[in-house]
Design an enzyme around this catalytic site. Structure first.
Site, PDB file in Angstrom:
ATOM      1  N   THR A 157       7.132   3.417  10.667  1.00 29.02           N
ATOM      2  CA  THR A 157       6.607   4.785  10.616  1.00 29.02           C
ATOM      3  C   THR A 157       6.052   5.181  11.985  1.00 29.02           C
ATOM      4  OG1 THR A 157       6.131   4.659   8.272  1.00 29.02           O
ATOM      5  CG2 THR A 157       4.743   6.140   9.550  1.00 29.02           C
ATOM      6  N   HIS A 206      13.174   1.289  -0.204  1.00 32.36           N
ATOM      7  CA  HIS A 206      11.897   0.684   0.177  1.00 32.36           C
ATOM      8  C   HIS A 206      11.175   0.249  -1.100  1.00 32.36           C
ATOM      9  CE1 HIS A 206       8.324  -0.367   2.137  1.00 32.36           C
ATOM     10  NE2 HIS A 206       8.079   0.703   2.858  1.00 32.36           N
ATOM     11  N   ASN A 250       5.789  -3.417   0.368  1.00 30.34           N
ATOM     12  CA  ASN A 250       4.562  -2.929   1.013  1.00 30.34           C
ATOM     13  C   ASN A 250       3.687  -1.982   0.206  1.00 30.34           C
ATOM     14  OD1 ASN A 250       5.552  -4.510   3.017  1.00 30.34           O
ATOM     15  ND2 ASN A 250       6.222  -2.850   4.349  1.00 30.34           N
ATOM     16  N   TYR A 264       4.418   0.521  -1.955  1.00 30.68           N
ATOM     17  CA  TYR A 264       4.826   1.895  -2.277  1.00 30.68           C
ATOM     18  C   TYR A 264       5.428   1.928  -3.693  1.00 30.68           C
ATOM     19  CZ  TYR A 264       3.350   2.327   2.431  1.00 30.68           C
ATOM     20  OH  TYR A 264       2.556   2.269   3.557  1.00 30.68           O
ATOM     21  N   ASN A 315      -1.968  -2.541   1.089  1.00 30.28           N
ATOM     22  CA  ASN A 315      -2.030  -1.451   0.106  1.00 30.28           C
ATOM     23  C   ASN A 315      -2.514  -1.931  -1.262  1.00 30.28           C
ATOM     24  OD1 ASN A 315      -1.438   0.818   1.664  1.00 30.28           O
ATOM     25  ND2 ASN A 315       0.784   0.494   1.510  1.00 30.28           N
TER      26      ASN A 315
HETATM   27  C1  PHB Z   1       2.376   2.492   7.561  1.00 29.72           C
HETATM   28  O1  PHB Z   1       2.569   3.674   7.855  1.00 29.72           O
HETATM   29  O2  PHB Z   1       1.338   1.896   7.866  1.00 29.72           O
HETATM   30  C2  PHB Z   1       3.421   1.776   6.812  1.00 29.72           C
HETATM   31  C3  PHB Z   1       4.466   2.471   6.302  1.00 29.72           C
HETATM   32  C4  PHB Z   1       5.444   1.809   5.594  1.00 29.72           C
HETATM   33  C5  PHB Z   1       5.344   0.456   5.426  1.00 29.72           C
HETATM   34  C6  PHB Z   1       4.304  -0.253   5.950  1.00 29.72           C
HETATM   35  C7  PHB Z   1       3.329   0.413   6.655  1.00 29.72           C
HETATM   36  O3  PHB Z   1       6.273  -0.183   4.735  1.00 29.72           O
END
Ligand code: PHB
Length: 355
Positions: free
Chosen positions: A25, A172, A175, A177, A232
């Site tokens: 990102t 995705h 992490n 999400y 997260n």
């Molecule tokens: C972040 O923006 O910190 C971020 C985004 C997507 C990811 C991991 C971190 O998979």
């Protein structure tokens, strides 16, 4: 001997080497549309065998961070078309990462409404909003009847990615999400067919993978998972069993690759997970990610522990990372202050090797 510099077939494409630019990102889009600068940034890095873009929202509902791209409107498709053209012009390959943030978002992005999630479990921590950091809120649990529409959002986004000229898409599911929120029982407390047993918690990912494979072809679909990552506020009681099942399920769908974040991005993992068990259960390509340098990358491939290796932060500061590895050249230092947001500085102005 096979190593990082050996070509490899991915679907119908032949990748020039086995070095992947990991999705990262960067928060530099104009509203949610990639710009000319985005195209320049990815073109500079097209020496990677494969680029996986930063996460791109599959819908308005999927957003969770400022200035991140979408892949669901005509304007976004046009913006990404500049990126894919720039990468293909210099012989590179590029997949679009399809992203729905779920609970890792804030009402500021949704007209004051709560972000959605499998269950009303508030994450610890703070969201990045246009007004700075704000505490996460308790999300709204999706109704069972809403899930089909989420699957369709993924299908639509995958179709948009093909229109934009991408070589494929990455789901995705890592992490913390939305897809990962459904997988792990620390967040998913549902008692419908999308919660409870491992089979039920993997159902949404299966339905999304099947829908996207049906739309664009399974050989153009990859999936990213992060079995030990607690970033997260993610937790699971039995991660080895869960992710072994995910690997077996995705192998059955026939997706082209499994991209595994093998480390925890932030904080100590709750539990160790043996990645070789995951790899054994998946018949496609295995992309390893997480703290690899050149030596470990070569070794992972030579020993058969990975087919490709994804590099994240080294790629930010080193647009020509494969060339530097080949020459044994020094790497540029990465400036953490320019990771997120801003302009060309720390984005397109890292020097390539000269001569
Ligand atoms: C972040 O923006 O910190 C971020 C985004 C997507 C990811 C991991 C971190 O998979």
């Amino acid at each position: 001997m096979t190593d990082l510099f050996s070509p490899v077939a991915l679907g119908a494409n032949t990748l020039a080497n086995r070095m992947v630019m990991a999705p990262m990102t960067r928060n530099r889009c104009l509203d949610t549309v990639p710009t000319d600068l985005t195209a320049e940034y990815y073109q500079q890095r097209a020496g990677a065998g494969l680029i996986i873009t930063e996460g791109a929202q599959i819908s308005e509902q999927g957003i969770g961070y400022p200035a991140t791209p979408g892949i669901h409107t005509p304007e976004q498709i046009a913006g990404w078309k500049k990126v894919t053209t720039a990468v293909h012009d210099v012989g590179g390959h590029i997949y679009c990462q399809l992203w729905h943030c779920g609970r890792i978002s804030h009402p500021d992005y949704h007209g004051g409404a709560k972000p959605v999630a499998p269950s009303a479990v508030q994450p610890a921590g703070q969201a990045f909003t246009y007004e700075g950091l704000k505490d996460f809120v308790e999300p709204r649990a999706l109704e069972t009847a809403e899930i089909d529409a989420i699957v369709e959002q993924y299908r639509h986004a995958a179709a948009c990615a093909m229109k934009a000229g991408f070589d494929g898409v990455e789901l995705h599911a890592a992490n913390g999400y939305l897809l990962d929120q459904f997988l792990r029982d620390g967040v998913n407390q549902r008692n419908d067919i999308y919660g409870g047993s491992i089979e039920n918690r993997t159902r949404l990912l299966r339905e999304v993978a099947e829908a996207v494979a049906d739309e664009i072809g399974a050989n153009k679909v990859g999936v990213r998972i992060s079995p030990v990552n607690i970033f997260n506020d993610m937790h699971d009681s039995e991660p080895q069993a869960l992710f072994n099942a995910v690997a077996r399920m995705l192998s059955g769908v026939g997706v082209a690759y499994l991209h595994v974040v093998e480390v925890s991005l932030l904080g100590e993992p709750d539990d160790a997970v043996d990645m070789t068990q995951i790899r054994e259960r998946f018949s496609g390509l295995y992309i390893a990610n997480g703290g690899y340098d050149q030596a470990r990358g070569h070794a992972a491939i030579a020993q058969g522990n990975a087919d490709l290796v994804a590099y994240g932060t080294p790629y930010l500061a080193n647009p020509d990372l494969p060339e530097r590895f080949k020459q044994g050249a020094a790497l540029n230092e990465t400036d953490q202050t320019t990771f997120y947001g801003g302009d060309a500085h720390g984005y397109t102005d890292y020097p390539a090797l000269t001569g």
